[in-house]
Design a protein around this motif. Structure first.
Motif, PDB file in Angstrom:
ATOM      1  N   GLU A 156       0.841  -1.190   0.000  1.00  0.00           N
ATOM      2  CA  GLU A 156       0.000   0.000   0.000  1.00  0.00           C
ATOM      3  C   GLU A 156       0.877   1.241   0.000  1.00  0.00           C
ATOM      4  OE1 GLU A 156      -2.391  -0.546   3.481  1.00  0.00           O
ATOM      5  OE2 GLU A 156      -3.967  -1.621   2.378  1.00  0.00           O
ATOM      6  N   ILE A 157       0.281   2.362  -0.435  1.00  0.00           N
ATOM      7  CA  ILE A 157       0.992   3.638  -0.417  1.00  0.00           C
ATOM      8  C   ILE A 157       1.055   4.157   1.024  1.00  0.00           C
ATOM      9  CG2 ILE A 157       0.993   6.025  -1.221  1.00  0.00           C
ATOM     10  CD1 ILE A 157       1.573   4.052  -3.448  1.00  0.00           C
ATOM     11  N   GLU A 158       2.207   4.600   1.468  1.00  0.00           N
ATOM     12  CA  GLU A 158       2.371   5.136   2.821  1.00  0.00           C
ATOM     13  C   GLU A 158       2.284   6.668   2.805  1.00  0.00           C
ATOM     14  OE1 GLU A 158       2.676   5.392   6.788  1.00  0.00           O
ATOM     15  OE2 GLU A 158       2.580   3.491   5.719  1.00  0.00           O
ATOM     16  N   LYS A 159       3.166   7.335   2.077  1.00  0.00           N
ATOM     17  CA  LYS A 159       3.185   8.802   2.030  1.00  0.00           C
ATOM     18  C   LYS A 159       2.260   9.276   0.911  1.00  0.00           C
ATOM     19  CE  LYS A 159       7.835   9.474   3.934  1.00  0.00           C
ATOM     20  NZ  LYS A 159       9.151  10.109   3.716  1.00  0.00           N
ATOM     21  N   ILE A 160       0.954   9.145   1.135  1.00  0.00           N
ATOM     22  CA  ILE A 160      -0.009   9.379   0.063  1.00  0.00           C
ATOM     23  C   ILE A 160      -0.046  10.838  -0.382  1.00  0.00           C
ATOM     24  CG2 ILE A 160      -1.920   9.647   1.703  1.00  0.00           C
ATOM     25  CD1 ILE A 160      -2.105   8.030  -1.810  1.00  0.00           C
ATOM     26  N   THR A 161       0.003  11.783   0.570  1.00  0.00           N
ATOM     27  CA  THR A 161      -0.050  13.198   0.188  1.00  0.00           C
ATOM     28  C   THR A 161       1.224  13.610  -0.539  1.00  0.00           C
ATOM     29  OG1 THR A 161      -1.430  13.669   2.113  1.00  0.00           O
ATOM     30  CG2 THR A 161      -0.426  15.549   1.026  1.00  0.00           C
ATOM     31  N   PHE A 162       2.360  13.162  -0.033  1.00  0.00           N
ATOM     32  CA  PHE A 162       3.645  13.455  -0.679  1.00  0.00           C
ATOM     33  C   PHE A 162       3.651  12.936  -2.116  1.00  0.00           C
ATOM     34  CE2 PHE A 162       7.911  11.971  -1.826  1.00  0.00           C
ATOM     35  CZ  PHE A 162       8.645  13.144  -1.699  1.00  0.00           C
ATOM     36  N   LEU A 163       3.207  11.698  -2.298  1.00  0.00           N
ATOM     37  CA  LEU A 163       3.220  11.114  -3.635  1.00  0.00           C
ATOM     38  C   LEU A 163       2.159  11.732  -4.540  1.00  0.00           C
ATOM     39  CD1 LEU A 163       3.978   7.388  -2.817  1.00  0.00           C
ATOM     40  CD2 LEU A 163       5.471   9.042  -3.926  1.00  0.00           C
ATOM     41  N   TYR A 164       1.071  12.213  -3.957  1.00  0.00           N
ATOM     42  CA  TYR A 164       0.085  12.955  -4.746  1.00  0.00           C
ATOM     43  C   TYR A 164       0.724  14.212  -5.326  1.00  0.00           C
ATOM     44  CZ  TYR A 164      -3.842  16.083  -5.708  1.00  0.00           C
ATOM     45  OH  TYR A 164      -4.702  16.974  -6.300  1.00  0.00           O
ATOM     46  N   ILE A 165       1.531  14.897  -4.528  1.00  0.00           N
ATOM     47  CA  ILE A 165       2.241  16.094  -5.004  1.00  0.00           C
ATOM     48  C   ILE A 165       3.217  15.726  -6.109  1.00  0.00           C
ATOM     49  CG2 ILE A 165       3.909  17.880  -4.325  1.00  0.00           C
ATOM     50  CD1 ILE A 165       2.511  17.814  -1.534  1.00  0.00           C
ATOM     51  N   ILE A 166       3.905  14.612  -5.944  1.00  0.00           N
ATOM     52  CA  ILE A 166       4.828  14.142  -6.980  1.00  0.00           C
ATOM     53  C   ILE A 166       4.070  13.855  -8.269  1.00  0.00           C
ATOM     54  CG2 ILE A 166       6.533  12.389  -7.605  1.00  0.00           C
ATOM     55  CD1 ILE A 166       7.371  14.223  -5.307  1.00  0.00           C
ATOM     56  N   ARG A 167       2.877  13.265  -8.126  1.00  0.00           N
ATOM     57  CA  ARG A 167       2.057  12.980  -9.305  1.00  0.00           C
ATOM     58  C   ARG A 167       1.698  14.262 -10.043  1.00  0.00           C
ATOM     59  NH1 ARG A 167      -4.155  11.026  -9.378  1.00  0.00           N
ATOM     60  NH2 ARG A 167      -4.368  13.274  -9.057  1.00  0.00           N
ATOM     61  N   GLU A 168       1.336  15.307  -9.303  1.00  0.00           N
ATOM     62  CA  GLU A 168       0.993  16.576  -9.924  1.00  0.00           C
ATOM     63  C   GLU A 168       2.199  17.193 -10.624  1.00  0.00           C
ATOM     64  OE1 GLU A 168      -2.613  18.050  -9.589  1.00  0.00           O
ATOM     65  OE2 GLU A 168      -2.237  15.903  -9.841  1.00  0.00           O
ATOM     66  N   LEU A 169       3.370  17.074 -10.020  1.00  0.00           N
ATOM     67  CA  LEU A 169       4.596  17.579 -10.645  1.00  0.00           C
ATOM     68  C   LEU A 169       4.922  16.789 -11.913  1.00  0.00           C
ATOM     69  CD1 LEU A 169       6.813  18.175  -7.472  1.00  0.00           C
ATOM     70  CD2 LEU A 169       5.836  19.933  -8.959  1.00  0.00           C
ATOM     71  N   HIS A 170       4.632  15.500 -11.887  1.00  0.00           N
ATOM     72  CA  HIS A 170       4.847  14.686 -13.089  1.00  0.00           C
ATOM     73  C   HIS A 170       3.851  15.061 -14.179  1.00  0.00           C
ATOM     74  CE1 HIS A 170       5.416  11.212 -15.686  1.00  0.00           C
ATOM     75  NE2 HIS A 170       4.101  11.028 -15.652  1.00  0.00           N
ATOM     76  N   ARG A 171       2.619  15.267 -13.796  1.00  0.00           N
ATOM     77  CA  ARG A 171       1.542  15.541 -14.755  1.00  0.00           C
ATOM     78  C   ARG A 171       1.731  16.875 -15.455  1.00  0.00           C
ATOM     79  NH1 ARG A 171      -4.149  17.391 -14.285  1.00  0.00           N
ATOM     80  NH2 ARG A 171      -3.695  18.042 -12.157  1.00  0.00           N
ATOM     81  N   ASN A 172       2.119  17.910 -14.711  1.00  0.00           N
ATOM     82  CA  ASN A 172       2.164  19.268 -15.263  1.00  0.00           C
ATOM     83  C   ASN A 172       3.538  19.930 -15.220  1.00  0.00           C
ATOM     84  OD1 ASN A 172      -0.655  19.479 -15.835  1.00  0.00           O
ATOM     85  ND2 ASN A 172      -1.045  19.732 -13.652  1.00  0.00           N
ATOM     86  N   GLU A 173       4.550  19.263 -14.645  1.00  0.00           N
ATOM     87  CA  GLU A 173       5.875  19.829 -14.422  1.00  0.00           C
ATOM     88  C   GLU A 173       5.890  20.866 -13.298  1.00  0.00           C
ATOM     89  OE1 GLU A 173       8.488  18.589 -15.884  1.00  0.00           O
ATOM     90  OE2 GLU A 173       7.338  17.315 -17.231  1.00  0.00           O
ATOM     91  N   LEU A 174       4.741  21.167 -12.720  1.00  0.00           N
ATOM     92  CA  LEU A 174       4.610  22.171 -11.664  1.00  0.00           C
ATOM     93  C   LEU A 174       3.238  22.025 -11.055  1.00  0.00           C
ATOM     94  CD1 LEU A 174       3.368  25.536 -12.926  1.00  0.00           C
ATOM     95  CD2 LEU A 174       3.871  23.763 -14.600  1.00  0.00           C
TER      96      LEU A 174
END
Length: 392
Positions: free
Chosen positions: A274-292
């Motif tokens: 399971e995902i542990e640092k869900i909020t942190f990785l959500y932010i990473i996902r947004e950075l991946h999706r839009n570069e910012l």
């Protein structure tokens, strides 16, 4: 080679906002006339460019830009000049769709005794009500003139609009007399936001690794014998499936266990991941999706996590009106400052090097109207965010 087909229409009797139809690989987008008829306010009607047509996303970033995350591996490795703006299949589809939306909306407004120009001017009036006693002087002129004449008046007015907003964010006032006495052009990157923190970026090596391992479709971690290529990345695989450590191959288990040891994942007694640092990785996902990401368009708990990352210097902020990627997009259309394949609209109409085709002028006019609409949507969002006293 590949074939890109886009089709849009307006159904006067359709009550749904939008209906998508797949016509043998061609996506047909039909907008609802009855839905639009229910919108009586010009402000709300103008904002359909964001909410219905998708000019901006849910965080008020321009969706029409080229995104690295939307390109497949073939598009990324195709030979091209390093000074070209990337124009992959998704970008071209969005570009064509945006022009069709303008034309459809124009016909709809004409049927109501209005026009795109009137709608834009009405929205400028609404913006001015929010920054009173300051006033942005901008008007798209309505006339029976040729598209060439319209463009040659609209482009300087757009430049002056940007100059005015720069003055407003720099000094808190719009001094029209002073601005009219200066012919110095304004760079898009010079226009600040009303918020001290506007966009979040990262060039941190750890963040780049997390983006690749969890969200890239090129990472080998997204593939297992059980689920094969069902999901495009590791994050989606774990979120949507009951995945265990034994589902991964020997060459993958070491990385999965390392991600667990570093606190990004957890593995229960049954081996389920399971995902542990869900909020942190959500932010990473947004950075991946839009570069910012656009800081103030996220809820408090996400901003709290971003604040921690800012303190740790794994991300950094900028307070410009437009994001770096949006500036690239505008430059692609307006000039050849960055890209050899740009439309160069500003220069070719200023220096008379445009074609003599009225059909080409009409197409360019729609492109410029699109830039105007995007600019006004970004200004409106910046003002709305800036009105929050907790932000500054």
């Amino acid at each position: 080679t590949w074939n890109i087909r886009v089709q849009s229409g307006l159904d006067k009797n359709q009550e749904e906002p939008v209906v998508y139809k797949d016509n043998e690989g061609q996506i047909e987008v039909i907008y609802g006339g009855k839905f639009l008829d229910k919108i009586k306010d010009d402000k709300a009607l103008f904002k359909m460019f964001k909410y219905l047509f998708g000019y901006l996303d849910e965080t008020s970033l321009i969706k029409l830009i080229n995104k690295n995350s939307e390109q497949d591996i073939i598009e990324k490795i195709l030979m091209k000049s390093k000074n070209e703006y990337d124009t992959g299949e998704v970008f071209i589809r969005k570009k064509l769709q945006a022009i069709l939306q303008l034309q459809i909306f124009e016909k709809y407004l004409e049927g109501k005794g209005s026009s795109l120009e009137q709608l834009i001017n009405s929205f400028v009036h609404y913006i001015n009500e929010n920054i009173n006693p300051n006033i942005l002087v901008f008007q798209v002129r309505e006339s029976e003139s040729t598209y060439l004449v319209k463009i040659r008046s609209l482009l300087p007015d757009l430049d002056f609009l940007l100059k005015q907003y720069k003055s407003f964010t720099d000094d808190g006032i719009i001094d029209l007399e002073f601005l009219q006495s200066s012919s110095k052009p304004v760079s898009l990157s010079q226009i600040k936001s009303l918020s001290k923190i506007k966009y979040i970026y990262s060039d941190n090596e750890l963040i780049q690794q997390m983006k690749f391992m969890f969200f890239s479709n090129q990472s080998h971690l997204s593939y297992t014998e059980k689920f094969r290529t069902k999901h495009k990345n590791l994050f989606d695989l774990i979120i949507n499936e009951n995945v265990t450590i034994d589902d991964f191959g020997i060459h993958q288990k070491g990385i999965i266990k390392r991600l667990k040891d570093e606190g990004y994942l957890r593995i229960d007694e049954d081996g389920r991941i399971e995902i542990e640092k869900i909020t942190f990785l959500y932010i990473i996902r947004e950075l991946h999706r839009n570069e910012l990401l656009s800081y103030w368009n996220y809820p408090r708990f996400v901003r709290d996590e971003i604040d921690i990352m800012l303190k740790e210097k794994t991300v950094f902020s900028k307070n410009s009106l437009f994001s770096t990627e949006e500036i690239k997009y505008f430059n692609f259309y307006l000039n050849k400052k960055e890209y050899t394949n740009g439309h160069d609209l500003r220069n070719k109409y200023s220096h008379g090097t445009n074609t003599q085709s009225d059909e080409n002028h009409k197409h360019d006019y729609y492109l410029i109207l699109k830039i105007v609409i995007l600019t006004l949507l970004k200004i409106d969002d910046d003002i709305e965010v800036g009105k929050n006293p907790s932000i500054n």
